[in-house]
Structures are given as C-alpha cells and as structure tokens.
Design an enzyme around this catalytic site. Structure first.
Site, PDB file in Angstrom:
ATOM      1  N   ASP A 165       0.824  -1.225   0.000  1.00  0.00           N
ATOM      2  CA  ASP A 165       0.000   0.000   0.000  1.00  0.00           C
ATOM      3  C   ASP A 165       0.852   1.267   0.000  1.00  0.00           C
ATOM      4  OD1 ASP A 165      -2.248  -1.689   0.335  1.00  0.00           O
ATOM      5  OD2 ASP A 165      -1.876  -1.719   2.486  1.00  0.00           O
TER       6      ASP A 165
ATOM      7  N   HIS B  31      -4.584  -1.807  -5.753  1.00  0.00           N
ATOM      8  CA  HIS B  31      -3.832  -0.611  -6.117  1.00  0.00           C
ATOM      9  C   HIS B  31      -4.853   0.451  -6.469  1.00  0.00           C
ATOM     10  CE1 HIS B  31      -0.104  -2.941  -6.691  1.00  0.00           C
ATOM     11  NE2 HIS B  31      -0.945  -3.877  -7.038  1.00  0.00           N
TER      12      HIS B  31
HETATM   13  P1  GDP Z   1      -0.388   0.190  -3.729  1.00  0.00           P
HETATM   14  O1  GDP Z   1      -1.000  -1.124  -3.386  1.00  0.00           O
HETATM   15  O2  GDP Z   1       1.068   0.259  -3.386  1.00  0.00           O
HETATM   16  O3  GDP Z   1      -0.663   0.598  -5.130  1.00  0.00           O
HETATM   17  O4  GDP Z   1      -1.065   1.292  -2.772  1.00  0.00           O
HETATM   18  P2  GDP Z   1      -2.632   1.541  -2.496  1.00  0.00           P
HETATM   19  O5  GDP Z   1      -3.266   2.037  -3.705  1.00  0.00           O
HETATM   20  O6  GDP Z   1      -3.220   0.376  -1.811  1.00  0.00           O
HETATM   21  O7  GDP Z   1      -2.532   2.674  -1.364  1.00  0.00           O
HETATM   22  C1  GDP Z   1      -2.015   3.905  -1.585  1.00  0.00           C
HETATM   23  C2  GDP Z   1      -3.066   4.952  -1.243  1.00  0.00           C
HETATM   24  O8  GDP Z   1      -2.451   6.216  -1.238  1.00  0.00           O
HETATM   25  C3  GDP Z   1      -4.187   5.055  -2.250  1.00  0.00           C
HETATM   26  O9  GDP Z   1      -5.352   5.459  -1.591  1.00  0.00           O
HETATM   27  C4  GDP Z   1      -3.694   6.158  -3.198  1.00  0.00           C
HETATM   28  O10 GDP Z   1      -4.743   6.826  -3.886  1.00  0.00           O
HETATM   29  C5  GDP Z   1      -3.032   7.076  -2.237  1.00  0.00           C
HETATM   30  N1  GDP Z   1      -1.928   7.872  -2.725  1.00  0.00           N
HETATM   31  C6  GDP Z   1      -0.882   7.530  -3.530  1.00  0.00           C
HETATM   32  N2  GDP Z   1      -0.008   8.551  -3.608  1.00  0.00           N
HETATM   33  C7  GDP Z   1      -0.507   9.559  -2.837  1.00  0.00           C
HETATM   34  C8  GDP Z   1      -0.049  10.867  -2.469  1.00  0.00           C
HETATM   35  O11 GDP Z   1       1.024  11.303  -2.863  1.00  0.00           O
HETATM   36  N3  GDP Z   1      -0.845  11.586  -1.629  1.00  0.00           N
HETATM   37  C9  GDP Z   1      -2.010  11.140  -1.135  1.00  0.00           C
HETATM   38  N4  GDP Z   1      -2.713  11.908  -0.327  1.00  0.00           N
HETATM   39  N5  GDP Z   1      -2.470   9.904  -1.446  1.00  0.00           N
HETATM   40  C10 GDP Z   1      -1.726   9.132  -2.276  1.00  0.00           C
END
Ligand code: GDP
Length: 427
Positions: free
Chosen positions: A12, A40
């Site tokens: 995440d 994701h």
């Molecule tokens: P992944 O599994 O590594 O792709 O991560 P996830 O999607 O599960 O979790 C990352 C969360 O952080 C999601 O809700 C994204 O929309 C959010 N996100 C990613 N980059 C940023 C950022 O720079 N700022 C904010 N506020 N949210 C972010």
C-alpha cells in the site's frame, strides 16, 4: 529495458499510482507475483479505481498489459474487474494472460477460509483469497496452469489428483463437504471461455519486446516486509515481493533489469494481523487522525476495507526494504498527508535489549524492538498537487533530505497527491 516498481515496506505504498504515471512512457506493464488479495488505487481521467489483479497500465491504449506466470490467477475476479473498468468508460485493454500462469481455484479459497477458522485467534490475518494454498500447491507441483485448460483429459486428471488430497483435508481436518471433480471441471471450462481471448505466449512476447528495445514495467504487489524469505517471517505473503523475483514471475532476464523504483510512503501503514510487529506504530487519537488523513480516502484496505495500522516513517525498515529490493531510485508518496503536524516523529533506530540499532532484525528480535524517534519540524500547510519541488516549503524539503540520508537511497519522485499528475520530480 526493464524497470521494476516495488514496495519498500508492508504494501500500500502507492505503487499503483507510480506505475500508472510511468506507464505513460512505457510499452508493457507486467504483474509478476501475488494475486487479487491486495489493491492498487489509481485516480486518473477515467475516475477512481481499485485494481486487484489487472496491471496498472490498463488505462493506456498503447500499453500491453501482462499477467505474468508468477501471478495467482483468479479467473472469476479478473473477468469481473475487466467488466467493471470497461463499464466505467475505460477502453477494452490490451491484455495477455501468460499460458504458464497458474489458476487460483475455488478449493484454494475454501482451504484458506477453513484454515483461518481453525486457527481462530492465532490466524495470520489472511484475506482468505486462497493465496497461501495456491502457492503451496504450486511448489508441491499439483497446480493447474492456464494451458492445462485447453487439454481436457489432462485437466480432469490433474483435478482428480488434487482433489484426492484436498478432500482428505476438507472432510477430516476441517469437517466440511468434499468437492467433486466433474463440478469443478465444468466451472473451469466455463472460466476458460471467458479468458480465452487473452491467453497467450507472454514469455515470447516479452523477449521480442526486449529485442525491439521496448520499455517494460514490472509492477510489484505488497512490499519487502511481506517477502517470504527476507520479510517478517511468518507474517508474510506467499509469493516473493522483491524485484529480483520479477525475473522469474515476468520471465525477464536479470540482465535486462536496469531500474528498481522502490515506493515508500512519507509515514507507515500496515495491513494484516494485530499480532504483527509494527515498530513505529501510532495508536490512539494521533493514530486515528493519521489514518483518517492518509492516502486519498483514509488508510483502509483497497480490497478488504479493513482499517490499516498506521505509524511514523520507519527509517530502519525502509533502509532494509530498499536494500533488499536493490532500489536505484525511491518514490516517496503521500508527503501532502503530513501537512497538519507541528512536529513529525521519524523512527531512526530500534532499541532491542537495551541497545539501539539501525539494522533491521530477524523476527525474534523484531518483536522486542522499541522505536527511537527524532522529531522534525512540520510545514503546516497544504502542499497537495505541488509539482515544482523547489516550491515545497523548506521544512518539507528538509524532511525528504532527512529520510534520504537515513535510508541511504536517492529519493527521485516525491508524490504530493493521489492523482496521476501530483508529483514533484526531485532529481
Ligand atoms: P499500492 O498497493 O502500493 O498501489 O497502494 P494503495 O493504492 O493500496 O494505497 C495507496 C493509497 O495512497 C491510495 O489510496 C492512493 O490513492 C493514495 N496515494 C498515492 N499517492 C498519494 C499521495 O502522494 N498523496 C495522497 N494523499 N495519497 C496518495
């Protein structure tokens, strides 16, 4: 050339967002491990998506997306996800499912569920998606490859053999009903017809793409802490989450991997069991606030909706995560989330048996570790969406410099919001 986008921590970290960003200038995006047990989150012109099994390049018509042989393919979930994204207006994606990929079968989900029930309080916090039984069967050589779906006698024989073992477990260990080969066979033949248009020779495709100098992105699921060898054993997942495994799970030669982009958040988050060691955890009201403000909609699992445990940035875990991933570049996400804090604690060491270390330990020592925090000044303003690194407040830049020094790997991308365009390139 091949670039891997992988997680430095517990998953995440925002890999989906970074993959969606880098896919714009790439030709192929490959999922190389894991299954539909994590999500994701991607926010782009088509809307907000929680992808579970599809590669994050599916929003670009010029990208070929591959489900590599290392993935646990739940065909029903894949078909549903394809239906969901096209219903939201995304054009039919270019997708290849490797014929060497193995299928996550209904009995894997049942076995996972029954085992969690049996373990009750001592469970590992599985998402009950069948991932552990799937990979166990793969290494026990009783798995079913996608190519087997196209040879019915072979498929029947494989299912019969597997069910001989599963049914002993189901009836005698779990006291549940046995499964029947013929029912399972007809389910799988129906699934075969749904995935048939996408099945192909991904290995040949990838090697041809490399000959033609195409850019290939490997998209990791979860992060280094969840690797079954180098992670927090046994609170890991069942497939390798490290970039190095991309060479196997996506069938790319190790010599072709030129970049490893390790993604980490500006704070920590961790899904899974409460019993898992999570050294820099913040609990109580401070934790609730960070959880509420984190990510794009708070820190709740994209697949399960479970509240994620949250913590301050952990330099010890992240330095180790970047090291074992072989990071050439670090993407720091969610920096904008911390703008509400006067001071920001950062975990710079672990105290274990009275001694402070910055070396990430094995599990028996990790469970005893207490965090050593340093406090950094906050920037107390909203930086969401800032794309010019130089325009970030001095305190925010100092925070990034501090983390970089402690993790010992260069931070090149600073993500300042959840949208594709919310990035400040540092180097
Ligand atoms: P992944 O599994 O590594 O792709 O991560 P996830 O999607 O599960 O979790 C990352 C969360 O952080 C999601 O809700 C994204 O929309 C959010 N996100 C990613 N980059 C940023 C950022 O720079 N700022 C904010 N506020 N949210 C972010």
């Amino acid at each position: 050339m091949v670039k891997a986008i992988v997680g430095a921590n517990w998953g995440d970290e925002g890999k989906g967002k970074i993959t969606d960003l880098l896919a714009e200038t790439s030709d192929v995006v490959i999922r190389f491990q894991g299954g539909a047990n994590a999500g994701h989150t991607i926010i782009n012109d088509y809307g907000r998506f929680a992808l579970h099994i599809l590669p994050s390049g599916i929003f670009y018509p010029h990208v070929t997306n591959i489900i590599g042989n290392g993935v646990a393919l739940d065909a029903a979930k894949l078909v549903k996800e394809l239906g969901d994204i096209t219903a939201q207006g995304v054009p039919q994606p270019n997708l290849i499912i490797s014929e060497r990929c193995q299928l996550l079968l209904p009995y894997h989900i049942l076995q996972d569920t029954y085992e969690e029930e049996r373990l009750a309080g001592q469970a590992f916090g599985s998402t009950k998606s069948g991932i552990a039984p799937f990979y166990s069967d793969k290494y026990a050589k009783i798995g079913v490859q996608v190519c087997d779906l196209f040879d019915e006698p072979r498929l029947r024989q494989k299912l019969t053999h597997a069910l001989e073992i599963k049914n002993v477990l189901f009836e005698h260990l779990y006291h549940k009903p046995a499964l029947r080969t013929e029912e399972l066979l007809s389910e799988l033949l129906a699934a075969r017809e749904l995935i048939r248009p996408y099945v192909g020779d991904a290995v040949g495709f990838v090697h041809n793409a490399l000959k033609e100098n195409k850019t290939i992105l490997l998209e990791g699921q979860l992060g280094a802490m969840k690797d079954p060898d180098l992670g927090i054993v046994p609170m890991t997942t069942s497939s390798h989450t490290l970039a190095g495994f991309g060479c196997v799970g996506a069938a790319v030669p190790p010599t072709a991997m030129e970049e490893v982009i390790c993604v980490t958040k500006a704070y920590s988050s961790c899904v899974g069991s409460q019993t898992e060691p999570f050294v820099s955890e913040v609990t109580g009201e401070a934790g609730d606030e960070l959880r509420r403000r984190g990510g794009d909609k708070g820190e709740f699992g994209a697949t399960t909706g479970r509240p994620r445990r949250v913590g301050w940035f952990d330099c010890v875990a992240t330095k180790y995560g970047c090291m074992v991933q072989g990071a050439t570049n670090v993407a720091l996400t969610c920096l904008d989330v911390l703008g509400y804090l006067d001071e920001i604690p950062v975990c710079v060491g672990y105290e274990i048996d009275g001694k402070v270390t910055d070396v990430f330990p094995t599990t028996p020592k990790l469970v005893k570790a207490k965090p050593v925090f340093e406090l950094l000044p906050g920037w107390k303003c909203d930086i969401r969406g800032e794309t010019d690194y130089a325009k970030l407040p001095r305190e925010a830049r100092n925070y990034v410099d501090f983390l970089e020094r402690h993790i010992g790997h260069p931070i090149g991308i600073v993500s300042t919001g959840p949208r594709r365009t919310d990035n400040a390139m540092r180097k």
